[in-house]
Design an enzyme around this catalytic site. Structure first.
Site, PDB file in Angstrom:
ATOM      1  N   HIS A 477      70.907  39.121  60.181  1.00  0.00           N
ATOM      2  CA  HIS A 477      71.408  40.884  60.243  1.00  0.00           C
ATOM      3  C   HIS A 477      71.305  41.117  61.827  1.00  0.00           C
ATOM      4  O   HIS A 477      71.553  42.260  62.003  1.00  0.00           O
ATOM      5  CB  HIS A 477      70.466  41.667  59.431  1.00  0.00           C
ATOM      6  CG  HIS A 477      69.064  41.763  59.860  1.00  0.00           C
ATOM      7  ND1 HIS A 477      67.904  41.137  59.568  1.00  0.00           N
ATOM      8  CD2 HIS A 477      68.647  42.837  60.583  1.00  0.00           C
ATOM      9  CE1 HIS A 477      66.758  41.468  60.119  1.00  0.00           C
ATOM     10  NE2 HIS A 477      67.030  42.523  60.703  1.00  0.00           N
ATOM     11  N   ASP A 535      68.881  35.385  55.036  1.00  0.00           N
ATOM     12  CA  ASP A 535      68.869  36.148  56.366  1.00  0.00           C
ATOM     13  C   ASP A 535      68.333  35.193  57.728  1.00  0.00           C
ATOM     14  O   ASP A 535      67.346  35.080  58.000  1.00  0.00           O
ATOM     15  CB  ASP A 535      67.910  37.271  56.334  1.00  0.00           C
ATOM     16  CG  ASP A 535      68.129  38.261  57.561  1.00  0.00           C
ATOM     17  OD1 ASP A 535      69.033  38.018  58.260  1.00  0.00           O
ATOM     18  OD2 ASP A 535      67.235  39.131  57.534  1.00  0.00           O
ATOM     19  N   SER A 635      62.640  41.902  64.296  1.00  0.00           N
ATOM     20  CA  SER A 635      63.593  41.120  63.554  1.00  0.00           C
ATOM     21  C   SER A 635      64.170  39.807  64.156  1.00  0.00           C
ATOM     22  O   SER A 635      64.201  40.108  65.307  1.00  0.00           O
ATOM     23  CB  SER A 635      64.866  41.997  62.770  1.00  0.00           C
ATOM     24  OG  SER A 635      64.431  43.079  62.176  1.00  0.00           O
TER      25      SER A 635
END
Length: 692
Positions: A477, A535, A635
């Site tokens: 992402h 992910d 992230s």
């Protein structure tokens, strides 16, 4: 009276002695003054010597002749120091015999007196002369091997009857060589056979017959050629043909008889030194038809095997192991060929068998894998090379030594022809984190503590992890909205401020390709994303990065390793952290040590702002601790676990920061992509790209 003595002295010498002149001290015979000095020098011609004969000596006497003295030098070397008084007899018997130069040499004389004398001294007087040097009597190294004759200024050598003077004009030798070309048979023996052979012999016999014949030698009678006790030839017999020289032969064992030369042209030589009492040899030569030898070319065997082959016979020549046929200068993979014995005793056609050449080993051009000594490495059959990794941050995977095989390939001791690889040393770092820290109000990392951590600044802040020198991994992402070549990453740093990126420690990397896992669902989620399954994304860099203490890769985990509840790991990143009044983006890389939660805790997922529950899958795990957690903008950053139970390296990448509840909610629970489920996909994807 003095003049009469000198006249008698001169007349007593041989007529060949020539008086050249006198040498005397200043003021002689009245006497020399204080501070008097003189220097004198003369040289003799080649073949002559120069001598000085002191006839009168009256100087001040002193210890070691320190006050007044006369010194004599030969070619610059001091040969005598004189002072005091000497009578004529002592001068003639003791002093003068040493005042002689070498043949063709020079004598020089110096005299000095000090500042005063108690009484006046007359000084010295002598005369110098040259005479012929008798090389025959006085020079044991005159080099005449037999007779020496002295001549004025030189000497000459002569020989006994039956000898002649060699080209060096010193050595006496015998005339024993003959040209026997055209004779089909005859006899050859050492000079004076059957008596003792002459010293300094240099005999050369030439034999030559028709091209279709070969010469055959038969030795008979005594063979007695001087040999040293250790078996070395002092005198020697040699047999030379166009194919090479056979011998030397000496001692009491003659060459095999009959001796087949396989040639119609033969030169036989016999040499002796200046000593010894040996009889020598005798042989008879004759001719026979030529045959071909059992060796057609070197490094090969002939089939069928016979001691010799008659003209017209055809055989197969097979190259030895590790050799191939060179046909007219072109190496081919052929290992054998046919050839026929000719009437001239040679094989035709005849091709050499040359060693297989493995060539330069197929080493990647990246410069990591290198030959230890490329200049001295041999690439032909049985040649060996040794390989190494050029950097301490790589380890050699495979064998390091390879040998050029008979098949023309480099083969290791284990039998494989595949070249080794230099694989990065992963999961190790020189500065391990001192203790647990926190990303939310966590501990600042020092350079080299988390060397695999990469920073993504644009288009949105995030992290990535270096897994080798061309690839990094991040959360899908983080990069799903990017074009494949639009990403820039930074490594080898802890301070993420723009100014610090100009530091020489910072490594700037650009992406060449971004590969998102095919199972990841891309697209817009107006009501908030609820599914972060798969992910994970791979980033291929445009060029290989150079490892250093601040930039090193992390290891991948074992497939199906499994995570244990409460297992401790370290999460790091430049995400949100605690400020004075609210959460702020960290300028410095932070890390925290947190534990893995149970499955039931992870399945209790938070909800999106619209109230929809987040989806938890088997490709995820969650972790955290009271007051410790990853946060927004972390992230893609790594969650690493030590491989060893003791908590030390090497470390492996257990998870990738993926999603979680808002940090402001203080739930301290983050969700991570479980990397062990994707190891096969990572390796297969990298192999496919690298081999395309």
């Amino acid at each position: 009276m003095l003049r009469l003595s000198l006249l008698l002295l001169l007349l007593s010498h041989p007529a060949r002695c020539m008086l050249l002149g006198w040498v005397e001290s200043p003021g002689y015979p009245i006497g020399y003054q204080p501070h008097a000095s003189m220097n004198w020098s003369r040289c003799a011609s080649e073949g002559y010597t120069l001598s000085i004969r002191i006839v009168h000596l009256d100087l001040e006497d002193s210890q070691d002749c320190e006050n007044d003295a006369v010194k004599v030098f030969s070619n610059g070397n001091l040969i005598s120091v004189l002072c005091g008084q000497r009578d004529f007899k002592e001068l003639q018997s003791v002093v003068n015999p040493s005042l002689v130069s070498y043949p063709g040499g020079c004598l020089s004389l110096s005299f000095h007196s000090d500042y005063s004398n108690i009484k006046r001294h007359r000084g010295f007087k002598g005369f110098y002369s040259v005479k012929d040097f008798d090389e025959c009597e006085e020079d044991p190294e005159n080099e005449c091997s037999q007779f020496c004759h002295n001549i004025i200024g030189r000497y000459r050598c002569s020989c006994r009857h039956g000898y002649h003077l060699g080209t060096d004009n010193h050595t006496c030798t015998v005339s024993c060589g003959k040209d026997l070309s055209g004779l089909n048979k005859g006899d050859i023996s050492s000079p004076s056979w059957p008596g003792l052979y002459a010293e300094n012999a240099d005999c050369r016999y030439t034999l030559s017959v028709e091209a279709h014949l070969q010469l055959e030698l038969h030795f008979s009678g005594v063979f007695d050629v001087e040999q040293s006790p250790d078996g070395q030839c002092i005198d020697a017999l040699r047999i030379e043909t166009p194919s090479g020289i056979m011998g030397p032969f000496c001692g009491h064992t003659p060459p095999p008889s009959p001796f087949l030369t396989h040639s119609h042209r033969v030169n036989i030589s016999f040499t002796s030194d200046g000593f010894g009492t040996n009889k020598g040899f005798t042989l008879h030569f004759k001719t026979r038809g030529k045959v071909c030898q059992a060796v057609a070319t070197s490094h090969s065997t002939v089939t069928p095997q016979q001691p010799e082959y008659e003209p017209g016979q055809t055989v197969t020549v097979a190259c030895d192991l590790g050799h191939i046929v060179n046909t007219q200068g072109h190496l081919k993979l052929s290992l054998q060929y046919e050839t026929t014995c000719q009437s001239t005793g040679i094989w035709a056609p005849s091709y050499p068998c040359e060693p297989v050449n493995c060539g330069h080993p197929d080493i990647p051009e990246d410069g990591i894998l290198q030959l230890t000594d490329s200049e001295n490495s041999h690439t032909r059959y049985k040649g060996q090379i040794q390989l190494r990794c050029s950097s301490q941050y790589y380890t050699l995977e495979g064998n390091d030594k390879y040998t050029c095989s008979a098949g023309g390939k480099w083969v290791s001791s284990s039998g494989t022809s595949q070249m080794p690889k230099c694989t990065p040393v992963c999961g190790m770092h020189e500065n391990a984190p001192a203790s647990a820290g926190r990303i939310l109000g966590g501990r600042n990392a020092n350079l080299g503590e988390i060397p695999w951590q990469l920073l993504i600044k644009e288009p949105s802040r995030g992290g990535a992890t270096l897994i080798n020198d061309r690839w990094a991994v991040t959360a899908a992402h983080v990069v799903e909205a990017l074009e494949e070549t639009s990403l820039r990453l930074y490594g080898g740093l802890v301070d993420g401020r723009t100014m610090s990126l100009r530091s020489s420690d910072v490594v700037v990397m650009d992406s060449e390709r971004i590969i998102i896992h095919p199972g990841y669902t891309r697209g817009d989620f107006p009501l908030g994303r609820i599914n972060y399954d798969n992910d994970i994304a791979l980033i291929r860099l445009t060029s290989r990065v150079n490892f250093g203490p601040n930039l090193l890769p992390i290891c991948l985990p074992e497939v199906n390793r499994g995570l244990v509840e409460n297992e401790q790991g370290t999460v790091s990143g430049w995400g949100l952290t605690e400020g004075k009044e609210s959460l702020v983006t960290s300028r410095v890389l932070k890390y925290a040590e947190i534990g893995v939660y149970s499955l039931s805790q992870c399945q209790n997922t938070p909800r999106t702002p619209t109230g929809s529950p987040m989806i938890f899958t088997e490709n995820m795990f969650c972790a955290g601790a009271t007051g410790k957690d990853s946060c927004q903008k972390d992230s893609g950053s790594p969650f690493v676990i030590p491989t060893l139970s003791a908590g030390t390296g090497p470390f492996h990448l257990a998870g990738i920061v993926s999603w979680g509840p808002p940090c402001k909610d203080r739930e301290f629970k983050g969700y991570y992509t479980k990397v062990e489920n994707y190891v096969d996909w990572i390796k297969e994807t990298i192999d496919k790209v690298e081999n395309t």
